[in-house]
Design an enzyme around this catalytic site. Sequence first.
Site, PDB file in Angstrom:
ATOM      1  N   LEU A  19     -13.900  28.992  32.712  1.00  0.00           N
ATOM      2  CA  LEU A  19     -14.871  28.470  31.760  1.00  0.00           C
ATOM      3  C   LEU A  19     -16.272  28.884  32.193  1.00  0.00           C
ATOM      4  CD1 LEU A  19     -14.750  26.629  29.217  1.00  0.00           C
ATOM      5  CD2 LEU A  19     -15.384  24.739  30.732  1.00  0.00           C
ATOM      6  N   HIS A  51      -7.450  35.966  22.915  1.00  0.00           N
ATOM      7  CA  HIS A  51      -6.447  35.063  23.489  1.00  0.00           C
ATOM      8  C   HIS A  51      -5.056  35.504  23.044  1.00  0.00           C
ATOM      9  CE1 HIS A  51      -4.923  31.285  25.143  1.00  0.00           C
ATOM     10  NE2 HIS A  51      -4.149  31.199  24.065  1.00  0.00           N
ATOM     11  N   GLU A  59      -3.583  42.940  20.636  1.00  0.00           N
ATOM     12  CA  GLU A  59      -4.925  42.660  21.156  1.00  0.00           C
ATOM     13  C   GLU A  59      -5.770  43.926  21.177  1.00  0.00           C
ATOM     14  OE1 GLU A  59      -5.241  40.409  24.845  1.00  0.00           O
ATOM     15  OE2 GLU A  59      -3.175  39.746  24.584  1.00  0.00           O
TER      16      GLU A  59
END
Length: 232
Positions: free
Chosen positions: A96, A113, A183
Site C-alpha cells: 500500500l 490486478h 493483463e
Amino acid sequence: MPDPARLAVLASGGGSNLQALIDRFHRDPGTASARVELVVGSRAGIGALARAAREGVPHVALDARDIGAEAFRDQLLDVLDAHAIDLVVLAGWLTLLPAEVVARYAGRMINVHPALLPAFGGHGMYGMRVHRAVIAAGVRVSGATVHLVDERYDEGAILAQWPVPVLPGDTAETLAARVLSVEHRILPLTVAALTGGRTAASSTGPLAFDLVPSLIPVDGSIARTMHLPDGH
C-alpha cells in the site's frame, strides 16, 4: 502532436507488464501518447529493474523495509517530481502506498490486478494468492482489472476489465499465465486511453469469450468495455 505523457511504473517482481508498456509505447516514439520515464522497484535486484536497465529507462530501488516509511514516502515523491511524472502505473506493486503519494496523484495513478474486482481483491490478495483463491472457490471465470488507486487495496474505480476462463484441471500457475496474457493487453490500452492514444472501439468482434482457453481479446473489443474518467 503533444508531448507523450510521462509514465512511472512501480513494480515488485519480474516486470512483464512493464515490458508490455515499453513494447507498446517505445517502439514508435513519434506517434506514442506515453513513454515510460521512470521505473521504481520495491527492492534491489528484481527483474523489473533489470528490464529498465536494458531499455535505458531511469530506475531506482526504494525498499521501505530498509529506509523506513517516512523516508520511503519522501524519496518516492521526490523521484516522481524529479521526472515530472504525469501518470503512475502500479504493475505488480505489492504494498500500500503512503496516503500522501496517493493524494498527490489522485486520478493519475492506476493498478493492474489479476482478477475481476471487486472479487478476489483486498489486503494480501496478490500474485499466486489470487489464483489459488479463485481455484479454491470453484468459480468458472476470473480475469484482469485496471483501476484507479485510492487509499485502500483494490477499491479504486474500475477502468477496464476482461474475463478469463477457469478451465477444468487448471492450477494456479496455468490460470496465472492465461490472466497475465490479458493483463499485457488491457494495461497498455488503458494507459493509451488515459493519455490520448488511439483505443477506438470496434463494432465487431467479441465483447466476451466463449470459454476458449487461448482467446486473446482484440483491442477494439476491450475498448468497448472501458469506463474512463470524465475528460477521457
